[in-house]
Scaffold this active site. Structure first.
Site, PDB file in Angstrom:
ATOM      1  N   ASP A 483       0.809  -1.216   0.000  1.00 49.82           N
ATOM      2  CA  ASP A 483       0.000   0.000   0.000  1.00 49.82           C
ATOM      3  C   ASP A 483       0.843   1.266   0.000  1.00 49.82           C
ATOM      4  O   ASP A 483       0.333   2.358  -0.244  1.00 49.82           O
ATOM      5  CB  ASP A 483      -0.875   0.020   1.261  1.00 49.82           C
ATOM      6  CG  ASP A 483      -2.247  -0.568   1.011  1.00 49.82           C
ATOM      7  OD1 ASP A 483      -2.687  -0.588  -0.145  1.00 49.82           O
ATOM      8  OD2 ASP A 483      -2.872  -1.014   1.980  1.00 49.82           O
ATOM      9  N   CYS A 484       2.090   1.109   0.309  1.00 48.14           N
ATOM     10  CA  CYS A 484       2.948   2.289   0.484  1.00 48.14           C
ATOM     11  C   CYS A 484       3.872   2.540  -0.697  1.00 48.14           C
ATOM     12  O   CYS A 484       4.682   3.456  -0.668  1.00 48.14           O
ATOM     13  CB  CYS A 484       3.754   2.133   1.761  1.00 48.14           C
ATOM     14  SG  CYS A 484       2.682   1.987   3.176  1.00 48.14           S
TER      15      CYS A 484
END
Ligand code: GLC
Ligand code: GLC
Length: 809
Positions: A483-484
């Protein structure tokens, strides 16, 4: 250092030191009503949704930590204390907390009084039960004052912590005997209330926090407790609470017990009031009556234990490692069930307000619980699929109460859709329920758009195909599993979301990780199509994933490992050409699990590089070298200080992918030694370093670049639970559910001579013995079914109740 020990016979973890490095918690409830409970009786309760139906308050970043919960106070002359130590933190003479499956028992002793607090949420009822037993172990008579205390949340947890100008005026309660009703907003649009009850006559009560605690009071020394009695207050606004006070006289060796209950009650819309302003308590009376005696309390607890016993008995292993046994038989399976119930919503690190159910998270969680609750897994798949968008994309999250996609965050996380194939495939392998593919399921919760589930899988697969980039690798969108890693977002100002800022879904940035997924789950999808006789479509799918395999080996290979991605400018990420973030774990795990490079040598090279560059004594870091500065073109990953979270932390979730990869290569010794590194049961002795619970996985352990190397964070709600359970049971122990039977293909350390597994599969109990006389790591020489040798390595489905299987490696 250890703070407790495993009691495997009772399926409990026993904590003997109350001052654990962090609160060590348990989850109570398995249907609709839930409570989090720490070893010092901190925690909170909610009905279904920790954001929208919160029953009690919890302040996450408070100090002292973990002050809100289900505490009882005892006043014994001038000493006030709690059996769980907090919040008075009066030193105890003896303390023990037993966290079991769905229940906890906290026992504390002070000045020859023992107080025992037993808590659980029974099956099928919206009620938290707490029995308190006081025993006088002194030779003299004791005069004690016992207090209960809960602080009500005004239902919407977000609003409760922000909208004070309104909320300080809305709180309302009613008291009837020993029952305190919390009815805020019942007068208007709610048809539910909470009730906090005691099954004994009480001496006094309070419902106003100002009175019980004192306006400037503290949970460590509430005014009422110091005084030895409550003031029978009725709250009007401010902070409604429930507190009972009971005066107890105990002769030598005498015991007294009382059952407290916190319940959530709904009332039919047209029967809300029995008189102006007086709420209809009938449904509450009925519910409370079900648990108002010791006999009923004990029966509820027995039923709950039987529920867990039945649930877990479908998969039991006996190996020479007690850590492995307790993970499979008890704690890892239990954690999988908790992730089923909670997804990523409510833990001591997830506030219950932020995230609902994650699309990819819930799909992966399913891999770990599908064998225990196949019917509920089925329902979960259909719920998730119904939030899929018509173009095959997915909402990244949905709210458990409404089951609708969350449009604040939206979609564009381009790995999401493929996880739907992963979980559906796992479900079919486990159950043989091919009919699920015919179930009509909405797109974006619009009934007009409903199509069979198979069509959802088709659109998931095609979503990737329709979103390829310049190297014919999948576009990453806002992010993939990581997600990052935000290659299209360019978040520059504080407060901007890293994921949904900026152009977000650019046409250039590609993910080798999604490419690996596409191959792995493309194979699964082709298998499914072939099984349905749709060989033409299967061929198309096979061509697509074969092309992808080629694209990975051509443009996704960096020479010694798989590349991570191409950024929005077409530059390599996770490559030897980068100064930092040269190699990432995710594509190594996923591509090898997909079979990419296994025959042609790249897979082995990639695993060697992982061992050389990413492996540490506490597990495999996510990438290396860590990013030392924030990089606009990479996003959130580089926002973390080196060694934490996605920036070179040990992300426990993807460590099992490498373990899986090692089993695919036949390396049983390597696989198990990597497995042990993040497995909490093996870390119990270093709890002062690891800090989180030794009975469950945490999301992340600080990596080698971090000053606190080895420190765990964010325990309980993580895809790690499902993946480690899957890799241990399927990859290492080799018990693999397949479409037409059970395949057994172990990959174990060579010193393991034998182990046994009882595995319930499609209604048959398989009693499996694996023998390894030659000390090999992989490879089955002989399969015996009830003593007869089988030709195939798949043990076919049967209608027998049980069968014996012997595997000779
Ligand atoms: C609150 C609101 C204000 C409103 C007043 C009366 O103070 O902030 O806008 O006028 O209530 O309803
Ligand atoms: C968190 C998220 C998960 C994501 C992972 C890596 O655990 O819940 O969806 O894959 O972080 O970023």
């Amino acid at each position: 250092m250890k703070y407790g020990h495993f009691d495997d016979k009772n399926r409990e973890y026993v904590i003997n030191h109350y001052e654990t490095p962090l609160p060590w918690i348990n989850y109570l409830g398995s249907d609709s009503f839930f409570a989090l409970l720490s070893n010092t009786a901190g925690g909170y309760a909610f009905y279904k949704d920790a954001k929208l139906r919160r029953l009690t308050r919890y302040r996450y970043n408070n100090l002292p930590l973990d002050q809100d919960g289900f505490h009882i106070y005892i006043k014994d002359k001038n000493t006030i204390w709690n059996p769980g130590w907090q919040p008075t933190r009066t030193k105890l003479d003896h303390y023990e907390c037993r966290h079991g499956l769905g229940y906890s028992v906290i026992t504390g002793s002070k000045n020859k009084v023992e107080a025992r607090q037993e808590l659980y949420v029974p099956k099928n009822d919206n009620i938290l039960l707490m029995r308190v037993t006081l025993t006088n172990k002194d030779q003299k008579e004791k005069e004690l004052d016992l207090f209960s205390f809960v602080e009500f949340c005004l239902w919407d947890a977000q609003d409760d912590t922000t909208n004070f100008q309104r909320n300080y005026s809305t709180g309302e309660v009613e008291v009837e005997g020993s029952a305190i009703y919390h009815k805020t907003e019942f007068r208007e649009r709610r048809n539910h209330y909470a009730v906090f009850f005691a099954n004994r006559e009480i001496s006094s009560f309070d419902t106003s926090r100002d009175q019980f605690m004192g306006v400037y009071g503290s949970p460590a020394s509430p005014n009422a407790v110091l005084k030895g009695k409550c003031s029978d207050t009725i709250a009007h606004g401010w902070q409604p609470i429930g507190a009972h006070h009971i005066h107890v006289s105990l002769k030598a060796d005498e015991s007294y017990d009382v059952i407290f209950a916190l319940a959530y009650v709904e009332v039919p819309e047209n029967q809300k009031f029995i008189a102006p302003g007086i709420i209809n308590k009938k449904p509450a009376h009925e519910l409370l009556k079900k648990y108002d005696t010791d006999r009923k309390f004990d029966k509820g607890l027995r039923d709950l234990k039987k529920f867990w016993n039945d649930l877990l008995s479908g998969f039991e292993v006996r190996t020479a490692s007690e850590e492995v046994n307790r993970m499979v038989n008890i704690w890892n399976a239990y954690q999988c069930m908790v992730t089923f119930n909670m997804s990523r919503s409510a833990s001591y690190y997830e506030s219950g307000i932020g995230r609902g159910m994650g699309f990819r998270d819930s799909c992966q969680d399913l891999l770990g619980f599908v064998h225990m609750i196949p019917e509920r897994a089925r329902e979960r798949i259909l719920d998730i699929a119904a939030t899929q968008k018509p173009d095959g994309g997915a909402y990244h999250q949905y709210q458990p109460l409404t089951k609708k996609g969350n449009s604040d965050i939206g979609g564009g996380f381009n790995d999401d859709p493929l996880w739907l194939i992963a979980c559906t495939d796992a479900y079919i392998r486990e159950t043989g329920d091919w009919d699920i593919l015919k179930e009509k399921v909405d797109f974006d919760n619009d009934p007009k758009s409903a199509k069979p589930l198979l069509e959802h899988l088709n659109r998931s697969f095609n979503y990737t195909l329709n979103n390829l980039g310049p190297h014919k690798l999948p576009l990453i969108g806002r992010a993939d599993w990581n997600d990052c890693l935000n290659l299209n977002c360019f978040s520059r100002y504080p407060g901007e979301s890293f994921q949904i800022t900026g152009p977000s879904e650019g046409p250039v940035a590609e993910s080798v990780f999604i490419a690996g997924m596409f191959v792995k789950y493309g194979k699964a999808y082709a298998n499914i199509l072939n099984h349905l006789g749709k060989s033409k479509e299967a061929k198309k799918v096979t061509k697509a994933f074969t092309d992808m395999e080629k694209a990975i080996l051509k443009d996704g290979w960096d020479g010694k490992w798989f590349l991570r991605a191409y950024d929005a400018f077409g530059k390599k990420v996770g490559s030897k050409y980068n100064d930092e973030g040269k190699i990432f774990i995710e594509p190594q795990g996923m591509c090898i699990m997909a079979g990419v490079g296994v025959k042609t040598g790249e897979a082995q090279k990639a695993l060697d590089s992982v061992a050389e560059r990413l492996e540490t004594k506490y597990g495999i870091v996510l990438q290396n070298p860590a990013y030392s500065t924030y990089k606009l073109n990479l996003g959130e990953i580089s926002s973390y200080p080196p060694g934490y979270k996605e920036n070179a932390g040990i992300f426990c979730h993807n460590n099992p992918w490498i373990v899986f990869a090692e089993t695919i290569m036949g390396h049983g010794n390597r696989a198990f030694s990597l497995y042990k590194k993040t497995c909490p049961a093996f870390l119990e002795e270093i709890s002062e370093i690891h800090r989180t619970e030794p009975y469950v996985y945490c999301q992340m352990v600080a990596g080698k670049d971090a000053p606190t190397f080895g420190e765990g964070k964010n325990s309980w709600l993580t895809g790690t639970a499902a993946w480690t359970f899957t890799v241990l049971t399927q990859g290492i122990l080799g018990i693999q559910p397949d479409y037409d039977g059970l395949r057994i293909d172990p990959c174990i350390p060579d010193h393991v001579k034998e182990y046994k597994v009882n595995r319930l599969f499609r209604g048959t109990m398989y009693h499996i013995t694996v023998k390894n006389p030659d000390g090999s790591e992989k490879g089955v020489k002989k399969v015996l079914l009830n003593g007869k040798e089988l030709k195939s390595d798949i043990i076919p489905v049967t209608d027998k109740k049980e069968v014996n299987v012997e595997i000779i490696m």
